[in-house]
Enzyme design. Structure first.
Site, short mmCIF file in Angstrom:
data_model
loop_
_atom_site.label_atom_id
_atom_site.label_comp_id
_atom_site.label_asym_id
_atom_site.label_seq_id
_atom_site.Cartn_x
_atom_site.Cartn_y
_atom_site.Cartn_z
N LYS A 13 38.89 36.69 36.64
CA LYS A 13 37.71 37.47 36.98
C LYS A 13 36.50 37.09 36.12
CE LYS A 13 39.66 41.41 35.95
NZ LYS A 13 41.06 41.11 35.60
N ARG A 88 39.15 50.79 36.17
CA ARG A 88 40.55 50.40 36.03
C ARG A 88 41.50 51.53 36.41
NH1 ARG A 88 39.90 46.04 32.40
NH2 ARG A 88 41.78 45.02 31.69
N ARG A 127 44.41 30.45 27.25
CA ARG A 127 42.99 30.85 27.19
C ARG A 127 42.42 30.78 25.78
NH1 ARG A 127 41.10 36.22 30.10
NH2 ARG A 127 42.74 37.20 28.88
N ARG A 171 50.05 44.76 29.55
CA ARG A 171 48.81 44.81 30.34
C ARG A 171 49.13 44.70 31.83
NH1 ARG A 171 46.12 40.06 27.41
NH2 ARG A 171 44.68 40.02 29.14
P1 ATP Z 1 41.35 39.38 31.73
O1 ATP Z 1 40.19 39.32 30.80
O2 ATP Z 1 42.19 38.17 31.66
O3 ATP Z 1 40.98 39.73 33.14
P2 ATP Z 1 42.19 41.93 31.00
O4 ATP Z 1 41.60 42.45 32.24
O5 ATP Z 1 43.47 42.58 30.57
O6 ATP Z 1 42.39 40.43 31.16
P3 ATP Z 1 39.89 42.73 29.53
O7 ATP Z 1 39.26 43.21 30.78
O8 ATP Z 1 39.10 41.88 28.63
O9 ATP Z 1 41.23 41.98 29.76
O10 ATP Z 1 40.40 44.03 28.76
C1 ATP Z 1 41.07 43.94 27.52
C2 ATP Z 1 41.48 45.33 27.05
O11 ATP Z 1 40.31 46.16 26.94
C3 ATP Z 1 42.38 46.10 28.04
O12 ATP Z 1 43.73 45.78 27.87
C4 ATP Z 1 42.05 47.54 27.63
O13 ATP Z 1 42.68 47.92 26.44
C5 ATP Z 1 40.56 47.49 27.36
N1 ATP Z 1 39.75 47.77 28.56
C6 ATP Z 1 38.91 46.93 29.21
N2 ATP Z 1 38.34 47.52 30.27
C7 ATP Z 1 38.83 48.77 30.33
C8 ATP Z 1 38.67 49.89 31.19
N3 ATP Z 1 37.87 49.83 32.27
N4 ATP Z 1 39.36 51.03 30.93
C9 ATP Z 1 40.17 51.12 29.87
N5 ATP Z 1 40.39 50.10 29.01
C10 ATP Z 1 39.74 48.94 29.22
MG MG Z 2 38.35 39.27 31.47
#
Ligand code: ATP
Ligand code: MG
Length: 223
Positions: A13, A88, A127, A171
């Site tokens: 993403k 999320r 990554r 995750r």
């Molecule tokens: P990627 O970046 O590969 O898509 P990801 O979606 O798990 O992986 P991030 O979106 O960077 O990674 O999120 C990392 C962490 O930040 C999550 O595991 C969570 O702890 C927190 N986080 C990020 N966005 C949210 C959200 N909308 N609600 C709650 N926690 C969040």
């Molecule tokens: Mg990301």
């Protein structure tokens, strides 16, 4: 143009959002990046969020919603935005709807990214991210020209603390339990466009581009 990029952790993403943001001249809002910046800066939100991130759990809604809403209601998002990693869960999706409703706005399209578990595991394991500008690389699939040095700004690359196999599996579980139901939510409440991310970056970009410029059922009806 206001977009949501939805999909499992590691599907790509962030990489795709950075690209679309440049092309369409709209803001890229990654909730994960915003939280990691808050953690590094040791802000009140950052201090609270740190332990959740390191365990691979969702940060409590009130903290994330605050940080994201502040962004999307700021001047830099006037032209539009891509939400990457937010919402999320259902409660976050409803907070987002309410915030947008207040100013008569809405989400135009939701892109739902998919890839096989195998591809995702390899993407996360390799990554690497620039400490300074946040650019993303992959050890094997998109390495920097010079080992461990960002092509864009020359800073050092690092591996995210939560990109280890144990946290990655938490995750992924959290995604299935709490985020996946948003697919149905957006199917019912808007336009959901599915993009298969197993292939090459250029092919994925082409599919997103087609999705961006395709007409919605509503628009067709108005012709
Ligand atoms: P990627 O970046 O590969 O898509 P990801 O979606 O798990 O992986 P991030 O979106 O960077 O990674 O999120 C990392 C962490 O930040 C999550 O595991 C969570 O702890 C927190 N986080 C990020 N966005 C949210 C959200 N909308 N609600 C709650 N926690 C969040
Ligand atoms: Mg990301």
């Amino acid at each position: 143009m206001r977009l949501i990029f939805l999909g499992p952790p590691g599907v790509g993403k962030g990489t795709q959002a950075a690209n679309v943001s440049l092309k369409e001249n709209i803001s890229h809002i990654s909730s994960g990046d915003l939280l990691r910046t808050a953690v590094d800066a040791k802000t009140e939100i950052g201090l609270k969020a740190k332990e959740y991130i390191e365990k691979g759990l969702l940060v409590p809604d009130e903290l994330v919603v605050k940080i994201v809403v502040e962004k999307i209601t700021s001047a830099e998002c006037e032209k539009g935005f891509i939400l990457d990693g937010f919402p999320r869960n259902l409660s976050q999706a409803k907070s987002l709807d309410n915030t947008l409703n207040e100013s008569g706005k809405r989400i135009d399209k939701v892109f739902y990214f998919t890839a096989s578990e195998d591809v995702i595991i390899k993407r996360i394991a390799g990554r690497r991210i620039c400490k300074s500008c946040g650019a993303q690389y992959h050890e094997m699939y998109s390495p920097p020209v010079n080992d461990n040095v960002c092509d864009k700004c020359g800073s050092e690359l690092y591996q995210r603390k939560d990109d280890n196999p144990e946290t990655t599996s938490v995750r992924s579980k959290v995604y299935k339990e709490q985020t996946e139901e948003l697919i149905d939510y957006y199917k019912r409440n808007g336009e959901l466009i599915e993009v298969n991310c197993n292939g090459e970056k250029s092919e994925i970009q082409q599919n997103i581009c087609e999705g961006l410029h395709s007409m919605s059922e509503d628009e067709k009806g108005m012709e």
